[in-house]
Design a protein around this motif. Structure first.
Motif, PDB file in Angstrom:
ATOM      1  N   GLN A 229      36.452  -6.998  15.357  1.00  0.00           N
ATOM      2  CA  GLN A 229      35.090  -7.249  15.792  1.00  0.00           C
ATOM      3  C   GLN A 229      35.275  -8.154  17.114  1.00  0.00           C
TER       4      GLN A 229
ATOM      5  N   LEU B 198      35.617  -5.775  19.787  1.00  0.00           N
ATOM      6  CA  LEU B 198      34.400  -4.895  20.184  1.00  0.00           C
ATOM      7  C   LEU B 198      33.198  -5.795  20.783  1.00  0.00           C
TER       8      LEU B 198
ATOM      9  N   SER C 203      29.150  -1.427  20.192  1.00  0.00           N
ATOM     10  CA  SER C 203      29.054  -2.602  20.790  1.00  0.00           C
ATOM     11  C   SER C 203      28.094  -2.572  21.948  1.00  0.00           C
TER      12      SER C 203
ATOM     13  N   SER D 182      32.811   2.931  18.996  1.00  0.00           N
ATOM     14  CA  SER D 182      33.997   3.201  18.498  1.00  0.00           C
ATOM     15  C   SER D 182      33.984   3.859  17.001  1.00  0.00           C
TER      16      SER D 182
END
Lengths: 123, 349
Positions: A29, A32, A58, A63
């Motif tokens: 995370q 991203l 994002s 992705s």
């Protein structure tokens, strides 16, 4: 010690009986950045280990999220529809993606524990 | 850092794309756009000479004024888009990084040998963008706050000469500042020391210009798109539409008179799913009618936004369309742009 198992593709799994909850790691995370949309699979979908399971978008890009284990999708985190940033705020908690009924529990044996995963991303 | 047109460019700094985007709209950000080409055209009436290569009204550009135009090819396709400033005794051009060597060759080949094409490769360029830009810059360049949008003035900042234009590519008020490269880091750090100012990278630059409805070369515009198709007809003055005299003028004039088969439009997805560049656009029955050229999440808009080309029959505002995202059709509609109102400083009325 965390009970999570990690894949090399930065997904995590938390096992409860034969149900695996799947999400993406804290490291993923961070990489991203701000998550703005999550596309989740249909309930009942059969997913293959390392096959496509979801898409996380994002501000930067879209992705793929891969299934760390094979099985049937029995639940998706519908909270992510309205609040995709949960993935950033709580990647290994409320920001989970899907629950899979495992077809082959031995697949977890090949996954990393948290300490090994942290070394993996640091290297 | 990513490779971009031969340069190593930051997609984002520490604040991240969203943080940098929001900071720009709230206060001000500096973008290092030194990769862009800066060219001076000198000699006998370079404005008249340049009009042979671009459809913009350059001869009518008063000293201290700047204008947006395009280099066109023989069929009206766009070789590059550029800003032209009448500095007084010469013309100052800013062109895209990826096109600059081709542009320079095009200028040298296309203009009379009496016009000197002076590539200013010893200069850097920074953009200071956002509602606080005027307050910040005027502390170091008093008077800059009074410059109207699309004008130019020379200043001294910290003892160094800089060429300032009130312009930019974010939809916000702001400036582009051309600085000798030897002075660039010092002046950038001086402006950056202001608490209102942050750094912003290519990622925020892209999301800001997308919300502002501005074209990015290689995406909305290229050699296969004309200024009319790209909804840039506003950049061609009445005189130039009538008299032509630029490459591809017949095509452009005919398209202005009779319309085009397709047009660049704004597209608003109904849900939260961003539609990225290359996403197919269909009508309600699933027939392909166009393609997304730029799309993503608009942080200030608060949802996904996109632009692209659609067949003219579907280009009217509020036309429902579908965006095929990863095989799934998702509803959307054609909208006007910008997605976020621009806030250029037009001067005191």
């Amino acid at each position: 010690m965390s009970d999570l198992k990690y894949s090399r593709e930065h997904e995590w799994v938390r096992l409860d009986g034969d149900i695996a909850t799947v999400g993406i790691s804290q490291f993923a995370q961070e990489q991203l950045g701000d998550v703005v949309f999550v596309e989740l699979p249909d309930l009942g979908k059969a997913v293959e280990q390392n096959g496509d399971a979801a898409v996380v978008e994002s501000v930067k890009a879209a992705s793929e999220v891969y299934a760390p284990v094979s099985g049937e999708v029995i639940e998706v985190n519908s909270k992510l529809e309205d609040d995709p940033e949960l993935v950033n705020r709580a990647p290994t908690g409320d920001g989970w993606f899907i629950k899979i009924r495992l077809s082959d529990p031995s697949q977890l044996d090949g996954m990393m524990d948290e300490a090994t995963y942290n070394e993996f991303v640091a290297s | 850092m990513v490779p971009f047109a031969g340069y190593e460019m930051p997609v984002q700094y520490t604040a991240g794309i969203l943080g940098e985007h929001n900071h720009t709209r709230a206060l001000a950000s500096i973008f290092d756009v030194s990769h862009m080409g800066q060219v001076a055209l000198r000699g006998d009436d370079p404005a008249v000479a340049l009009e042979k290569l671009v459809p913009g009204d350059i001869a009518g550009l008063a000293p201290g004024r700047m204008r947006y135009t395009q280099f066109t090819n023989d069929v009206g396709g766009i070789l590059d888009d550029l800003m032209v400033t009448n500095v007084g005794d010469y013309l100052f051009l800013v062109v895209n990084a990826a096109c600059k060597y081709a542009d320079i060759a095009h200028l040298k080949n296309g203009l009379s040998p009496m016009i000197e094409v002076d590539v200013l490769d010893d200069r850097s360029l920074i953009a200071l963008q956002g509602p606080s830009a005027a307050v910040v810059l005027s502390k170091h360049a008093p008077g800059a706050e009074h410059m109207p949008f699309m004008t130019a003035l020379p200043f001294q900042i910290d003892g160094s000469p800089v060429a300032v234009t009130r312009s930019g590519y974010t939809g916000e008020d702001g400036y582009e500042i051309s600085i000798r490269s030897v002075d660039a880091v010092r002046i950038t750090e001086l402006l950056l020391a202001d608490e209102a100012v942050g750094l912003a990278g290519l990622g925020a630059r892209d999301s800001l210009r997308l919300e502002a409805g501005l074209c990015l070369y290689g995406h909305e515009i290229d050699e296969t798109t004309t200024p009319v198709e790209a909804a840039l007809t506003w950049s061609i003055s009445k005189r130039r539409r009538e008299k032509g005299g630029f490459p591809g003028a017949e095509t452009v004039q005919s398209q202005i008179a009779h319309g085009t088969a397709r047009k660049r439009v704004g597209i608003l997805p109904d849900g939260k799913a961003p539609a990225r560049e290359g996403t197919e656009i269909t009508d309600a029955d699933g027939n392909s009618i166009g393609m997304v050229t730029s799309g993503g999440f608009g942080p200030s808009y608060g949802g996904p936004v996109a632009m692209g080309y659609v067949e003219i029959s579907h280009a009217a505002k509020d036309t429902p369309v579908q965006l095929v995202v990863r095989g799934k059709p998702r509803s959307a509609r054609i909208v006007g742009m910008p997605f976020v109102p621009n806030r250029y400083y037009r001067g005191k009325e």
